[in-house]
Design a protein around this motif. Sequence first.
Motif, PDB file in Angstrom:
ATOM      1  N   GLY A 152       0.706  -1.376   0.000  1.00  0.00           N
ATOM      2  CA  GLY A 152      -0.145  -0.055  -0.001  1.00  0.00           C
ATOM      3  C   GLY A 152       0.890   1.281  -0.046  1.00  0.00           C
ATOM      4  N   LYS A 153       2.138   1.161   0.443  1.00  0.00           N
ATOM      5  CA  LYS A 153       3.117   2.167   0.388  1.00  0.00           C
ATOM      6  C   LYS A 153       3.730   2.562  -1.085  1.00  0.00           C
ATOM      7  N   VAL A 154       3.597   1.527  -1.760  1.00  0.00           N
ATOM      8  CA  VAL A 154       4.164   1.606  -3.120  1.00  0.00           C
ATOM      9  C   VAL A 154       3.623   0.283  -3.894  1.00  0.00           C
ATOM     10  N   PRO A 155       3.316   0.545  -5.077  1.00  0.00           N
ATOM     11  CA  PRO A 155       2.734  -0.351  -5.966  1.00  0.00           C
ATOM     12  C   PRO A 155       3.370  -1.635  -6.092  1.00  0.00           C
ATOM     13  N   TYR A 156       2.769  -2.921  -6.448  1.00  0.00           N
ATOM     14  CA  TYR A 156       3.206  -4.126  -6.687  1.00  0.00           C
ATOM     15  C   TYR A 156       3.716  -4.196  -7.921  1.00  0.00           C
ATOM     16  N   ASP A 157       3.219  -3.469  -8.870  1.00  0.00           N
ATOM     17  CA  ASP A 157       3.562  -3.214 -10.495  1.00  0.00           C
ATOM     18  C   ASP A 157       4.661  -2.139 -10.527  1.00  0.00           C
ATOM     19  N   PRO A 158       5.639  -2.289 -11.076  1.00  0.00           N
ATOM     20  CA  PRO A 158       6.734  -1.221 -11.120  1.00  0.00           C
ATOM     21  C   PRO A 158       6.204  -0.071 -12.418  1.00  0.00           C
ATOM     22  N   ASP A 159       5.242  -0.428 -12.996  1.00  0.00           N
ATOM     23  CA  ASP A 159       4.718   0.568 -13.944  1.00  0.00           C
ATOM     24  C   ASP A 159       3.410   1.294 -13.340  1.00  0.00           C
ATOM     25  N   GLN A 160       2.732   0.746 -12.488  1.00  0.00           N
ATOM     26  CA  GLN A 160       1.500   1.384 -12.154  1.00  0.00           C
ATOM     27  C   GLN A 160       1.500   2.771 -11.528  1.00  0.00           C
ATOM     28  N   ARG A 161       0.868   3.844 -11.969  1.00  0.00           N
ATOM     29  CA  ARG A 161       0.896   5.077 -11.375  1.00  0.00           C
ATOM     30  C   ARG A 161       0.411   5.162  -9.922  1.00  0.00           C
ATOM     31  N   PHE A 162       1.038   5.978  -9.001  1.00  0.00           N
ATOM     32  CA  PHE A 162       0.713   6.095  -7.557  1.00  0.00           C
ATOM     33  C   PHE A 162       0.887   7.321  -7.042  1.00  0.00           C
ATOM     34  N   ALA A 163       0.580   7.839  -6.002  1.00  0.00           N
ATOM     35  CA  ALA A 163       1.135   9.113  -5.118  1.00  0.00           C
ATOM     36  C   ALA A 163       1.126   8.882  -4.040  1.00  0.00           C
ATOM     37  N   SER A 164       2.029   9.573  -3.524  1.00  0.00           N
ATOM     38  CA  SER A 164       2.369   9.536  -1.936  1.00  0.00           C
ATOM     39  C   SER A 164       2.765  10.849  -1.394  1.00  0.00           C
ATOM     40  N   LEU A 165       2.826  11.038  -0.185  1.00  0.00           N
ATOM     41  CA  LEU A 165       3.230  12.174   0.371  1.00  0.00           C
ATOM     42  C   LEU A 165       3.656  12.061   1.842  1.00  0.00           C
ATOM     43  N   ALA A 175      -2.335   4.227  -3.553  1.00  0.00           N
ATOM     44  CA  ALA A 175      -1.726   2.894  -4.511  1.00  0.00           C
ATOM     45  C   ALA A 175      -2.395   1.645  -4.366  1.00  0.00           C
ATOM     46  N   SER A 176      -1.978   0.705  -5.113  1.00  0.00           N
ATOM     47  CA  SER A 176      -2.618  -0.432  -4.924  1.00  0.00           C
ATOM     48  C   SER A 176      -2.123  -1.397  -3.776  1.00  0.00           C
ATOM     49  N   SER A 177      -2.935  -2.165  -3.324  1.00  0.00           N
ATOM     50  CA  SER A 177      -2.622  -2.948  -1.926  1.00  0.00           C
ATOM     51  C   SER A 177      -2.546  -4.616  -2.108  1.00  0.00           C
ATOM     52  N   ASN A 178      -2.847  -4.986  -3.227  1.00  0.00           N
ATOM     53  CA  ASN A 178      -2.664  -6.460  -3.622  1.00  0.00           C
ATOM     54  C   ASN A 178      -1.979  -6.793  -4.796  1.00  0.00           C
ATOM     55  N   PHE A 179      -1.603  -8.095  -5.139  1.00  0.00           N
ATOM     56  CA  PHE A 179      -1.114  -8.644  -6.034  1.00  0.00           C
ATOM     57  C   PHE A 179      -1.306  -8.203  -7.515  1.00  0.00           C
ATOM     58  N   LEU A 180      -2.497  -8.207  -7.535  1.00  0.00           N
ATOM     59  CA  LEU A 180      -3.319  -7.914  -9.122  1.00  0.00           C
ATOM     60  C   LEU A 180      -3.527  -6.458  -9.305  1.00  0.00           C
ATOM     61  N   SER A 181      -3.036  -5.703  -8.303  1.00  0.00           N
ATOM     62  CA  SER A 181      -3.385  -4.358  -8.456  1.00  0.00           C
ATOM     63  C   SER A 181      -4.660  -3.937  -8.918  1.00  0.00           C
ATOM     64  N   THR A 182      -5.591  -4.585  -8.210  1.00  0.00           N
ATOM     65  CA  THR A 182      -6.999  -4.379  -8.301  1.00  0.00           C
ATOM     66  C   THR A 182      -7.715  -3.647  -7.193  1.00  0.00           C
TER      67      THR A 182
END
Length: 515
Positions: A152-165, A175-182
């Motif tokens: 949940g702090k960083v995506p599983y997928d290296p190409d998936q967009r996410f944001a953090s502060l 960010a995604s919090s599971n392996f399938l990024s769903t």
Amino acid sequence: MMRSPMVLMYFLLIMSEGLAVSNRPRRSVSFQDMNLKQFKESGFGSLSSLMIRDDIGQLVVGARGKVLTLSLDDITKKTSEANWTVSSADKALCQMKGKHYKECDNFLRTLHTMEDGKMLVCGTNAFNPQCDYMTFTNGSVSLEGNKHVGRGKVPYDPDQRFASLMNENTLYSAASSNFLSTELVFQRHGLNPLKTEMTRSWFNEPTMISVSLAEASKNSEDGEDDKVFLFFTETAVEEHHDNIQVSRIARVCKSDLGGERTLQRKWTSFLKARLDCPFGGAGLSPLVQDAFLLQDPDNWRDSTFYATFTANSESSGACSQSAVCAYKLSDISQVFSGRFLAEMDTGTWETYTGEEPFPHSGSCINDELRAKGVMSSLDLSDKALLFVKSHPLMEGVVTPIAGKPLLVRTGIRFSKIVVDHVTSLDGRRHQVMLIGTDSGWLQKAVRFDGEDGRVIEELQLFQTPQPVNFLQLSFRTDSEFDRWRHPDVPNHRVEKQTCCCLPHPWVSSVPPMFP
């Protein structure tokens, strides 16, 4: 995923004399005409994060399996390096789960500075996210080896967009919090962790864009709470047609503690609204690409978000268009103080006209509520929390200042944006916007108070077209001065500030001249 040597480029930008009448840049500088210093290192591709440390004079860069630091005084000099690779067993397990071997590595995608100067670094770790802490001591960066779960702090997928502060050692992430990024969640980590509900009305196939903190408590006379804003795009649940992508802005309260019984460890203040940036013609849905908050130190309500948008024109066959829209926090707050949309039994969404609980759903705690016995979100009634849970979407739409974009460009796709206030010798304040594109150019625009933005220069940062994925400002100053000229502004001396941008897989460091 691309693999190529890293090149770090450093060059000086000086604002041109005069402004263009239209949004076509008055001056265009090609890559060949740029005076560049380059840092090169072979076998170091897949750059994935960047952080400026003005306090220690370092540019911290995360990549596949390592972090390196470069001197901000001369970025051709690598000062140190730390490795964090994935074991062969973890790689094998990742591939057994169906992932490509190129994805099954540790892409270090999160870099944040803690209050004590340590750095939080999180990596995808072969689709098993992990975090660690780093220190920069005696000119060298090193990992502590205190690895912990990064879900949940960083995506599983290296190409998936996410944001953090990061704020006061508290991490906010979207960010995604599971392996399938769903499963995508917006959450706060730390001593009082909170996250969004896993319901379609809160998030519906979102793409996370950016997270910002508005410091409403500063200079507040009514005990106002700070606000955390999230920009994202999603499939609109309120549209009658499927797969309509819209831009959103969401807000939560920094001091939210969740509910006592209902919404335990969940946000009790999560609200979202549609974000409008009207351009591109009818039938096109502008999608937000980045947002930057320019804070007003005296009144947080006068702070302004600047956001880049692209028009999804593929279906219409029209030329691609991009725009920059600006939004006052006072206007955003007004939308979040308005009426709600509610899902009917028929599946349609209509304005809620029934009785609303006290206080207004999603309100942040202030002195007025404290005087009425509501000291924190734990004091909210179950009735109020159930309403929050089922009514996260506002009826109102957040519209830009003056109801129109500051900039519109055709044939260009904007990516990142940073903005700064500048003051001329005559005391007038202006806003300088630096806007990255997906083809590796930097658009430089100036906004004068009460006027639209004007592009005065564009610079080709990279020889081969590639998107600018990171854009940051550094406030280190230089002892050298130059002159910035404008017909309406007296000549005056300016200090250097540095803007760093990181496309994949290249890096550029740009020190523009700000008035």
